[in-house]
Design a protein around this motif. Structure first.
Motif, PDB file in Angstrom:
ATOM      1  N   ARG A  79      73.185 -12.641   9.950  1.00 30.47           N
ATOM      2  CA  ARG A  79      73.719 -11.292  10.204  1.00 30.47           C
ATOM      3  C   ARG A  79      73.198 -10.305   9.167  1.00 30.47           C
ATOM      4  NH1 ARG A  79      79.241 -13.145  10.284  1.00 30.47           N
ATOM      5  NH2 ARG A  79      79.273 -14.517  12.052  1.00 30.47           N
ATOM      6  N   ALA A  80      73.088 -10.748   7.916  1.00 29.26           N
ATOM      7  CA  ALA A  80      72.592  -9.862   6.858  1.00 29.26           C
ATOM      8  C   ALA A  80      71.162  -9.433   7.146  1.00 29.26           C
ATOM      9  CB  ALA A  80      72.683 -10.553   5.499  1.00 29.26           C
ATOM     10  N   SER A  81      70.313 -10.372   7.553  1.00 32.78           N
ATOM     11  CA  SER A  81      68.919 -10.028   7.871  1.00 32.78           C
ATOM     12  C   SER A  81      68.845  -9.101   9.072  1.00 32.78           C
ATOM     13  CB  SER A  81      68.101 -11.287   8.150  1.00 32.78           C
ATOM     14  OG  SER A  81      67.926 -12.029   6.977  1.00 32.78           O
ATOM     15  N   LEU A  82      69.682  -9.349  10.069  1.00 35.91           N
ATOM     16  CA  LEU A  82      69.702  -8.474  11.248  1.00 35.91           C
ATOM     17  C   LEU A  82      70.146  -7.063  10.883  1.00 35.91           C
ATOM     18  CD1 LEU A  82      71.146 -10.882  13.967  1.00 35.91           C
ATOM     19  CD2 LEU A  82      68.825  -9.926  13.853  1.00 35.91           C
ATOM     20  N   ARG A  83      71.117  -6.947   9.969  1.00 36.35           N
ATOM     21  CA  ARG A  83      71.558  -5.617   9.521  1.00 36.35           C
ATOM     22  C   ARG A  83      70.443  -4.884   8.790  1.00 36.35           C
ATOM     23  NH1 ARG A  83      76.444  -8.035   8.382  1.00 36.35           N
ATOM     24  NH2 ARG A  83      75.843  -8.414   6.241  1.00 36.35           N
ATOM     25  N   LEU A 110      70.049 -21.469  20.362  1.00 31.88           N
ATOM     26  CA  LEU A 110      70.583 -21.816  19.035  1.00 31.88           C
ATOM     27  C   LEU A 110      71.458 -20.677  18.536  1.00 31.88           C
ATOM     28  CD1 LEU A 110      67.473 -23.221  17.157  1.00 31.88           C
ATOM     29  CD2 LEU A 110      69.627 -24.424  17.467  1.00 31.88           C
ATOM     30  N   ARG A 111      72.457 -21.030  17.759  1.00 29.91           N
ATOM     31  CA  ARG A 111      73.287 -20.014  17.102  1.00 29.91           C
ATOM     32  C   ARG A 111      73.613 -20.492  15.695  1.00 29.91           C
ATOM     33  NH1 ARG A 111      76.111 -23.292  19.900  1.00 29.91           N
ATOM     34  NH2 ARG A 111      78.179 -23.997  19.328  1.00 29.91           N
ATOM     35  N   ARG A 112      73.813 -19.535  14.812  1.00 25.51           N
ATOM     36  CA  ARG A 112      74.249 -19.863  13.453  1.00 25.51           C
ATOM     37  C   ARG A 112      75.749 -20.102  13.478  1.00 25.51           C
ATOM     38  NH1 ARG A 112      71.534 -18.427   8.569  1.00 25.51           N
ATOM     39  NH2 ARG A 112      69.350 -18.180   9.035  1.00 25.51           N
ATOM     40  N   LEU A 113      76.187 -21.145  12.814  1.00 24.79           N
ATOM     41  CA  LEU A 113      77.609 -21.458  12.763  1.00 24.79           C
ATOM     42  C   LEU A 113      78.297 -20.810  11.568  1.00 24.79           C
ATOM     43  CD1 LEU A 113      77.409 -25.238  13.737  1.00 24.79           C
ATOM     44  CD2 LEU A 113      77.833 -23.255  15.220  1.00 24.79           C
ATOM     45  N   ARG A 114      77.495 -20.366  10.601  1.00 19.90           N
ATOM     46  CA  ARG A 114      78.032 -19.686   9.411  1.00 19.90           C
ATOM     47  C   ARG A 114      76.911 -18.894   8.761  1.00 19.90           C
ATOM     48  NH1 ARG A 114      76.523 -24.688   7.765  1.00 19.90           N
ATOM     49  NH2 ARG A 114      75.524 -24.845   5.744  1.00 19.90           N
ATOM     50  N   GLU A 115      77.271 -18.050   7.855  1.00 20.61           N
ATOM     51  CA  GLU A 115      76.276 -17.290   7.107  1.00 20.61           C
ATOM     52  C   GLU A 115      75.919 -18.045   5.824  1.00 20.61           C
ATOM     53  OE1 GLU A 115      74.617 -14.404   8.152  1.00 20.61           O
ATOM     54  OE2 GLU A 115      75.561 -15.175   9.957  1.00 20.61           O
ATOM     55  N   THR A 116      74.713 -17.837   5.349  1.00 19.45           N
ATOM     56  CA  THR A 116      74.226 -18.525   4.149  1.00 19.45           C
ATOM     57  C   THR A 116      73.580 -17.525   3.206  1.00 19.45           C
ATOM     58  OG1 THR A 116      72.091 -18.936   5.185  1.00 19.45           O
ATOM     59  CG2 THR A 116      73.750 -20.667   5.404  1.00 19.45           C
ATOM     60  N   PRO A 117      73.473 -17.877   1.933  1.00 20.14           N
ATOM     61  CA  PRO A 117      72.725 -17.011   1.022  1.00 20.14           C
ATOM     62  C   PRO A 117      71.243 -17.059   1.356  1.00 20.14           C
ATOM     63  CG  PRO A 117      73.399 -19.028  -0.096  1.00 20.14           C
ATOM     64  CD  PRO A 117      74.020 -19.053   1.270  1.00 20.14           C
ATOM     65  N   ARG A 118      70.496 -16.052   0.913  1.00 20.38           N
ATOM     66  CA  ARG A 118      69.049 -16.039   1.119  1.00 20.38           C
ATOM     67  C   ARG A 118      68.438 -17.259   0.446  1.00 20.38           C
ATOM     68  NH1 ARG A 118      66.194 -11.909   2.850  1.00 20.38           N
ATOM     69  NH2 ARG A 118      64.537 -12.290   1.371  1.00 20.38           N
ATOM     70  N   GLN A 119      67.409 -17.805   1.073  1.00 19.46           N
ATOM     71  CA  GLN A 119      66.777 -19.010   0.544  1.00 19.46           C
ATOM     72  C   GLN A 119      65.625 -18.718  -0.405  1.00 19.46           C
ATOM     73  OE1 GLN A 119      65.989 -22.194   3.343  1.00 19.46           O
ATOM     74  NE2 GLN A 119      67.378 -21.219   4.793  1.00 19.46           N
TER      75      GLN A 119
END
Length: 183
Positions: A79-83, A110-119
């Motif tokens: 979501r952060a990247s999409l924003r 596919l869907r993300r089940l949670r948000e993650t920090p940037r890698q």
């Protein structure tokens, strides 16, 4: 250090089971070609997606093509990247690639089940931990071979997590398609 052409896996990957059968990359993420990815991701030049898809389609053809009845599925963006970007680079490449190869695109497979920090800046082990269980797949993939599309493959942790979800949902097999891979 660059892998020899005949190498099937990097030393860090040996012994680690993969959920996908093969990877096809259009080019190495090195200058000058890496500029194409940066134009899409950071300068938001959507016109680069068809260019990257064309390069990837050429690489797929050189590698013998994709299985009959394949389904394309992009790696979902956070979501952060999409924003920040207003688009998912993998989905934009996949959309153009589906048109060029005349294969169906399943944007929501596919869907993300949670948000993650940037890698960015994380090592292989940390990346693996961050993406473990990150994705879920829909029943549309059941019995189908899925070509998983992403923009850049660094350690393979993200595509491994996505492919694992696809296989768990009943995909017959997974091929990873990336515009670029880090050498």
């Amino acid at each position: 250090m660059r892998l020899p052409v005949a190498a099937s896996a990097c030393p860090a990957c040996l012994g680690a089971p993969r959920a996908y059968g093969r990877t096809i990359a259009a080019f190495d993420y090195t200058p000058p070609a890496d500029a194409l990815i940066r134009m899409l991701k950071t300068q938001l030049r959507l016109s680069m997606a068809p260019v990257l898809a064309c390069l990837l389609a050429d690489a797929i053809r050189r590698d013998g093509g994709l299985p009959q009845g394949v389904l394309l599925a992009p790696v979902p963006a956070s979501r952060a990247s999409l924003r920040i970007r207003g688009m998912n680079p993998a989905a934009e490449i996949a959309r153009s690639l589906a048109t060029q190869l005349d294969v169906p695109l399943a944007r929501q497979a596919l869907r993300r089940l949670r948000e993650t920090p940037r890698q960015t800046g994380l090592g292989r082990r940390a990346r693996r931990r961050v993406v473990a269980g990150l994705f879920g797949a829909t029943p549309v993939v059941r019995g189908r071979h899925v070509a998983l599309v992403d923009d850049v493959m660094t350690t393979g942790s993200t595509v491994q997590a996505a492919a694992t979800a696809l296989i768990a949902a009943g995909a017959a097999g997974v091929t990873v398609l990336v515009a670029a891979r880090t050498p």
